[in-house]
Motif scaffolding. Structure first.
Motif, short mmCIF file in Angstrom:
data_model
loop_
_atom_site.label_atom_id
_atom_site.label_comp_id
_atom_site.label_asym_id
_atom_site.label_seq_id
_atom_site.Cartn_x
_atom_site.Cartn_y
_atom_site.Cartn_z
N THR A 157 0.83 -1.21 0.00
CA THR A 157 0.00 0.00 0.00
C THR A 157 0.87 1.27 0.00
O THR A 157 0.35 2.37 -0.02
CB THR A 157 -0.97 0.05 1.21
OG1 THR A 157 -0.21 -0.19 2.39
CG2 THR A 157 -2.08 -0.97 1.06
N LEU A 213 -7.85 -1.02 2.98
CA LEU A 213 -7.60 -2.45 2.77
C LEU A 213 -8.14 -3.26 3.97
O LEU A 213 -8.86 -4.25 3.80
CB LEU A 213 -6.09 -2.65 2.63
CG LEU A 213 -5.58 -4.00 2.18
CD1 LEU A 213 -6.09 -4.29 0.78
CD2 LEU A 213 -4.06 -4.01 2.19
N LEU A 218 -4.59 -6.60 -2.20
CA LEU A 218 -5.70 -7.21 -1.45
C LEU A 218 -5.51 -8.73 -1.37
O LEU A 218 -5.80 -9.36 -0.35
CB LEU A 218 -7.02 -6.84 -2.14
CG LEU A 218 -8.32 -7.42 -1.60
CD1 LEU A 218 -8.54 -7.05 -0.14
CD2 LEU A 218 -9.51 -6.92 -2.44
#
Ligand code: SAM
Length: 294
Positions: free
Chosen positions: A5, A36, A61
């Motif tokens: 991320t 997330l 993810l």
């Protein structure tokens, strides 16, 4: 393990592979840990769960899903992402990636082969250009899904959870609410994506209903009536049904009007004011009348 991320990490992975975003594939990758976590929390996963992910991107993810679930199958259309996913998902023995178009893949076969036909959950940050066909494809195929948790365009999410009478209410609301109990979980700003899309987003989770909320004799006819009733939003229900020749071939205006009154529905109402029970009542009555006409 790299934090996927982190915009810096994402950029360096993409640069390393010479990857450039394809806008037409809805490639907006998630770069926010908080969002997330919210998605996987809403999906309520356990180590027994099988998960279908649509569009893993670079696997951000997917890695969370792989950590929390028993087995994950991710379908990605873009060939260029496959070598990246090989790297980012290395070590996740319970995760497999299938290269293909989710709208073309035989999902019944996939569920049979990958999940032994057992119940599974769908979790995804969906490509926005095909959100509705993806969701409808899962709902209508009779697949044993338990829930669908997705990050989608806010406007589409609002249509899914909309109530009769609101301007967002339409055929998608009826279909989603017939098969599932949808719930919007959180609003998501465009800034959590790389590159940011032009719209805001929302996390929605749809819990499969054990039983449909109403008795529907013929499901295809029910959805044909729903689609016909919303065909022209400014038209009355009566006029929309009169135009629906494929359903009411050979019916006179008066016959359709009578049928609606018999269902307790004013023919001058608009489709968007009808609830699921009323659509069921119309389609069941059409079927009985058709049978008695034979
Ligand atoms: N899951 C990643 C994330 O959260 O960062 C990427 C999400 S991105 C919004 C959508 C992904 O769906 C992209 O990786 C795109 O290539 C993929 N995709 C687009 N159309 C697809 C299709 N028809 N079938 C499967 N994947 C598709």
């Amino acid at each position: 393990m790299d934090n996927l991320t982190s915009p810096r990490v994402v950029k360096s992975i993409l640069d390393k592979h010479g990857f450039h975003f394809t806008k037409s594939l809805g490639q907006n990758f998630l770069i926010d840990d908080n969002i997330l976590k919210k998605i996987v929390e809403a999906a309520n996963l356990s180590k027994d769960d099988r998960v279908l992910e649509i569009g893993p991107g670079i696997g951000t993810l997917t890695r969370e899903l792989g950590t929390l679930a028993h087995k994950v199958v991710a379908v990605e259309i873009d060939q260029r992402l496959i070598p990246i996913l090989k790297e980012t998902l290395a070590g996740f023995d319970n995760v497999s990636v299938i290269q293909g178009d989710i709208l073309k893949i035989d999902l019944v076969e996939l569920v049979h082969n990958s999940f032994d036909g057992k119940p599974f959950k769908v979790v995804a940050n969906l490509p926005y250009y095909i959100t509705t066909p993806i969701i409808m494809g899962i709902l209508e195929r009779g697949l044993p899904f338990e829930s669908i948790t997705v990050l989608i365009q806010k406007e589409v999410a609002q249509r899914m959870v909309a109530s009769p009478g609101s301007k967002e209410y339409g055929a998608l609301s009826v279909a989603v609410q017939y098969y599932t109990i949808p719930r919007s979980v959180a609003k998501v700003p465009a800034s959590v994506f790389m590159p940011p899309p032009k719209v805001d987003s929302m996390i929605v989770t749809m819990e499969r209903r054990k039983e449909p909320p109403v008795f529907v004799e013929d499901r295809k006819l029910f959805f044909d009536v729903v689609h016909a009733s919303f065909a022209k939003r400014r038209k009355t229900l009566l006029n929309n049904l009169i135009s629906a020749k494929e359903i009411l071939e050979g019916w006179t205006r008066q016959e359709i009007e009578e049928l609606l009154w018999e269902c307790g529905i004013d023919p001058q109402r608009r489709g968007e004011t009808l609830n699921v029970e009323e659509f069921a009542s119309i389609s069941n009555s059409i079927l009985y009348k058709k049978k008695s006409k034979l």
